[in-house]
Enzyme design. Structure first.
Site, PDB file in Angstrom:
ATOM      1  N   ASP A  10       0.870  -1.183   0.000  1.00 23.59           N
ATOM      2  CA  ASP A  10       0.000   0.000   0.000  1.00 23.59           C
ATOM      3  C   ASP A  10       0.901   1.224   0.000  1.00 23.59           C
ATOM      4  OD1 ASP A  10       0.937  -0.602   2.558  1.00 23.59           O
ATOM      5  OD2 ASP A  10      -0.821   0.203   3.574  1.00 23.59           O
ATOM      6  N   HIS A 243       9.059  -0.725   8.879  1.00 18.66           N
ATOM      7  CA  HIS A 243       8.556  -2.071   9.160  1.00 18.66           C
ATOM      8  C   HIS A 243       8.659  -2.997   7.946  1.00 18.66           C
ATOM      9  CE1 HIS A 243       6.618  -0.487  12.839  1.00 18.66           C
ATOM     10  NE2 HIS A 243       6.291   0.549  12.096  1.00 18.66           N
TER      11      HIS A 243
END
Length: 313
Positions: A10, A243
């Site tokens: 995303d 992350h």
């Protein structure tokens, strides 16, 4: 053999840095980036697709196909993250439109097609909400037999959540999809906040990147500025947590991680705990035929930080 990666993302700032990392491996002959699909999450999937194309073009990989995926979760309203990634997903840098365009098929269709065409070859790395994977599973029940491995950035166990007190963003954005993916029975490695947060990049790391004299490093430093401001308030010191890059790095070199193997469930009903990832640590727990998930509980932090910086330099 160089891993063959299908990335589902995303594309906000940390996804973009992850794309740059993977591009460096591709150019070094250490990985193949077969395709990318985008999903709702940090931004709308069509925005994420254009961001992905922007990053790939800057990284010298303009021919990687990029497919647009699910525009909303399976059972809740869509939600974006402009406070962390900017309105454009790339730190409000408002970059020019990419030269390329997304492919015509959807991201779930792309997952199925590539799984059928290259059975057992591909590693599916998912660093956004898992809606595209869940849709693909519903359309093609035999999908779990088609992939070598699935690596997911998501979840939190002994670490606090980053959307609610318990829930991590990628799982929280579509808990039903995550539950489908984690119960499907394919080989899954889950990379939760427990593993990613200790890899936080500090001010010294950011300064080394900013001082580098290359177009790609300057691009990375530019899009990280907004993200750093958001994270500094959270961390209490100047720094960021990328992350998604840890999930990609463990997909390429799993020896950098430490793991525990347990069934993982996603809480779907709790008023305050929806989207929480759960595992039962009791030695006598009976999980029935629930499939085991390989959960990253730690990593070689210094190796992660140095490899990521080297890729961007």
């Amino acid at each position: 053999m160089a891993p063959k990666i299908l990335l589902d993302c995303d594309t906000g700032v940390d996804d973009a840095i992850t794309l740059l990392y993977l591009a460096s491996l591709v150019k070094a002959g250490e990985a193949e980036l077969v395709a990318v699909g985008t999903v709702h999450g940090n931004v709308a999937p069509e925005v994420g697709a254009l961001n992905t194309l922007r990053v790939l073009e800057r990284a010298g990989l303009p021919d990687v196909p990029v497919a647009v995926g699910a525009v909303r979760p399976m059972a809740q309203d869509v939600d974006y993250a402009p406070d962390w990634h900017g309105a454009d997903g790339l730190g409000d840098t408002n970059l020019p439109a990419p030269a390329g365009r997304p492919v015509e098929i959807s991201a779930p269709e792309q997952i199925i097609r590539l799984g059928r065409e290259r059975p057992g070859e591909l590693t599916l790395v998912a660093v956004g909400p898992l809606t595209n994977l869940a849709i693909a599973l519903l359309l093609e029940p035999s999908l779990p037999t088609m992939f070598r491995e699935v690596v997911v950035m998501g979840g939190a166990f002994d670490h606090q959540g980053n959307v609610t007190s318990h829930a991590e963003a990628n799982i929280w954005h579509d808990p039903e999809a995550a539950e489908l993916v984690l119960s499907a029975g394919w080989p899954v490695t889950l990379v939760p906040l427990d593993a990613t947060h200790p890899t936080a990049l500090d001010g010294v790391w950011l300064d080394r990147l900013a001082e580098a004299d290359s177009d790609l490093a300057r691009f990375a430093a530019r899009i990280l500025e907004f993200y750093t401001a958001a994270y500094t308030a959270s961390l209490g010191t100047r720094g960021v947590v990328v992350h998604d890059a840890l999930a990609a790095m463990l997909a390429v070199d799993p020896s950098l991680g430490e793991y525990a193997e347990r069934p993982v469930r996603v809480e779907l009903r709790g008023e305050r705990t929806r989207g929480t990832t759960l595992w039962d640590r009791r030695s006598y727990a009976d999980e029935g035929d629930r499939p085991v998930v390989k959960v990253a509980v730690g990593s070689d932090v210094s190796a992660f930080q140095e490899r990521l910086l080297a890729a961007l330099l």
